[in-house]
Design a protein around this motif. Sequence first.
Motif, PDB file in Angstrom:
ATOM      1  N   TYR A  62       0.868  -1.250   0.122  1.00 16.56           N
ATOM      2  CA  TYR A  62       0.012   0.110  -0.023  1.00 16.56           C
ATOM      3  C   TYR A  62       0.909   1.343   0.040  1.00 16.56           C
ATOM      4  O   TYR A  62       0.573   2.289  -0.577  1.00 16.56           O
ATOM      5  CB  TYR A  62      -0.723  -0.006   1.146  1.00 16.56           C
ATOM      6  N   HIS A  97      -7.622  -3.531  -4.372  1.00 14.20           N
ATOM      7  CA  HIS A  97      -8.456  -2.859  -3.238  1.00 14.20           C
ATOM      8  C   HIS A  97      -8.856  -1.271  -4.004  1.00 14.20           C
ATOM      9  O   HIS A  97      -8.376  -0.942  -4.922  1.00 14.20           O
ATOM     10  CB  HIS A  97      -7.750  -2.303  -1.840  1.00 14.20           C
ATOM     11  N   ALA A 114      -8.297   5.037   0.383  1.00 12.73           N
ATOM     12  CA  ALA A 114      -7.263   4.815   1.498  1.00 12.73           C
ATOM     13  C   ALA A 114      -5.581   5.282   0.906  1.00 12.73           C
ATOM     14  O   ALA A 114      -4.805   5.823   1.392  1.00 12.73           O
ATOM     15  CB  ALA A 114      -7.315   3.719   2.459  1.00 12.73           C
ATOM     16  N   LEU A 174      -4.908  -1.253   5.074  1.00 16.87           N
ATOM     17  CA  LEU A 174      -6.089  -0.315   4.894  1.00 16.87           C
ATOM     18  C   LEU A 174      -7.331  -0.129   5.781  1.00 16.87           C
ATOM     19  O   LEU A 174      -7.991   0.789   6.069  1.00 16.87           O
ATOM     20  CB  LEU A 174      -6.817  -0.979   3.788  1.00 16.87           C
ATOM     21  N   SER A 178     -12.605   2.674   0.382  1.00 16.64           N
ATOM     22  CA  SER A 178     -11.264   2.324   1.222  1.00 16.64           C
ATOM     23  C   SER A 178     -10.933   1.013   1.274  1.00 16.64           C
ATOM     24  O   SER A 178      -9.893   0.300   1.182  1.00 16.64           O
ATOM     25  CB  SER A 178     -11.188   2.862   2.748  1.00 16.64           C
ATOM     26  N   LYS A 179     -12.063   0.172   1.682  1.00 17.11           N
ATOM     27  CA  LYS A 179     -11.845  -1.223   1.821  1.00 17.11           C
ATOM     28  C   LYS A 179     -13.014  -2.075   1.349  1.00 17.11           C
ATOM     29  O   LYS A 179     -12.970  -3.482   1.708  1.00 17.11           O
ATOM     30  CB  LYS A 179     -11.337  -1.542   3.300  1.00 17.11           C
TER      31      LYS A 179
END
Length: 475
Positions: free
Chosen positions: A36, A66, A70, A141, A181-182
Motif C-alpha cells: 500500500y 483494493h 485510503a 487499509l 477504502s476497503k
Amino acid sequence: MKSPALPFYLLGAGIFLLFAGAPLFSNGMFLDGIWYAVVSHNMAEGLGTFWKPYMTASMYAEFYEHPPLALGLQSLAFKVFGDSRFIERWYSLLTCILTAGLIRMIWREISDYAHKSLAWLPILCWVLMPLVTWSAANNILENTLMIFTAAGGWFFLRGLKGHRWVHLAGAALCFVLGFLSKGPFVGFLLAVPGCMWLLGGKISFQRAFVDTLALMGMIGAMFGLLFLIQPQSWTFLNEYFHVQVVNSLQNVQTVDNRFNILYKILHECYPIIGLGVAIWLLGRKSADDYPEGSLKWAWVMLGIGLAGTLPIIISMKQRGFYLVPTFPFFAISASLIMVPYAAAIVKWLSLRKLGLRIFQAISVAMILTGIGISIHAAGDYGRDKDRLRNIDTILEVLPYETIVRVPKWLYQTNDIHGYFHRYDRVSLSPEEGFYPEYAIVGKGNRPEFLRFYDRVELETTHYDLWKRQREPMKE
C-alpha cells in the motif's frame, strides 16, 4: 471535584507507544502494508492515477486489489511531506489518533453526564486489543476504514438528538468513503439502526426500518453521482469486484475452518476481559448501580461489532486484521459493562492526591519510555531485518528506477517487490529471454540466465547481485 481523567488517557497513550513504538518506526513492514505504501507513493509521484493505481512495472501495473481512497489519502501525505520511509508510518499513527478521538465522541453521546469523563476507558480497552498496535505499525487499509466506520457510528448516535436526516446523510457518506477504502467490510454500518432497535430499544422498529431504507437510498444516490461525475470509477469498481471480491469468495482460502474468525475476536478481547476483572475486583465494594440505559447500549455496541464479524464467516479467506474496524464498538461495549466499577476507582483516586500523582507519574514514565523506544528504533531494522540489510546494500549499487532480472522463486516472494520499489523504484522481472543490466538471485545460486553476468562483490547473506558484462547472444 473534577474527575482525574488525564492520568488514564496518559496510560492508554503509554501502552500504545510501548507496544507499537518500535515496530511502527523501524524498517520492515507486513507485506500488505508495504504494498500500500508503494502504490500510494507512486500515486503521489504521478505513477498511476486514483482510478488506475500502479505498483511496479512487473507486478500489478494496474492495481485492482483494493479500492483507491485510503491509498489516495496516503498519497497526499507523500505529496505534502516527501518520500521519507516514515511518511506511511506517521499516516498510520494519525489514523489511530483520529479513531481514538471518535471513540471518545461516541462515548460522550451514549453515556450519562456523570460518566462522560470515563471516555478514557473505551480508548484504553481499544488500545489493549493486540491487533490495534499491530495494525498501526503495519499500514493496513483497515486503519483508514476504522475512521469511517467509527464516524458513521457517531453520526447515527448524533441523529438521535436531532437533525435526523442530516446525520443519516453523514452516515451514508461514511459508508461510501469506507467502501472506497476497503470494499464490503464497511457493510456492517447498515446494521446500526437495527441494533439500536432490536438490542437496545433506543428507536422504534418503524424508525429503524425507515432509516435503513433511507440510508441505502442515500448510499445508492451517492454512488450514482460518483459514477456520473467520475465514469472511470465504475470501471475500477467493476474490475475490483471480479478481481478481488468474487475471486476471494471462490478461490482463496487462508483458514481450515470458516468459524476461525470467531476465535480471532475472542483472542483480541482477552486483554479487555483481564482489565475488566481487575477493575471489578478493585471497584466492586464501593460501586454504584449501573447508569440507566448503560447495559442496553452495551448490547447495541456488541451487536454492531458482531455485525462486522459474523459475515466474514461466509468466506474461507480470513485475516484477523479484517476485524480492526469493529474494535471500537467491542471496546465501547466492554467499557459500558465496567462503568460503575471504573467510576468507583476514579472516585477513590480523586480523594487521594498522592496516589493520583504517583499513578500519573507512572503513566508519564510509560509514555517517555515508549518515546525513547520509538526514537531508538527509528531507522533501525525491525521486521525482515536480515533481508532488508541485503536489499539496502544492493540498492546502493543499483540505478534508481530500473528493472532487474530475478528467478521465478524470488519473483514469487511478494514482499521483496514492495521493499525494492518503495525504497528505490526498482522492479523485478522473471521474464525469459530478458537480460537487463542487473540480476538478483539467491545467495550462492547461479541459474542458467546468468551466463552473461558477473557477480558484484557485496557483503550480503541472502541475495547476490550480478551485472551484465556482455551482450546476450541471439537465441
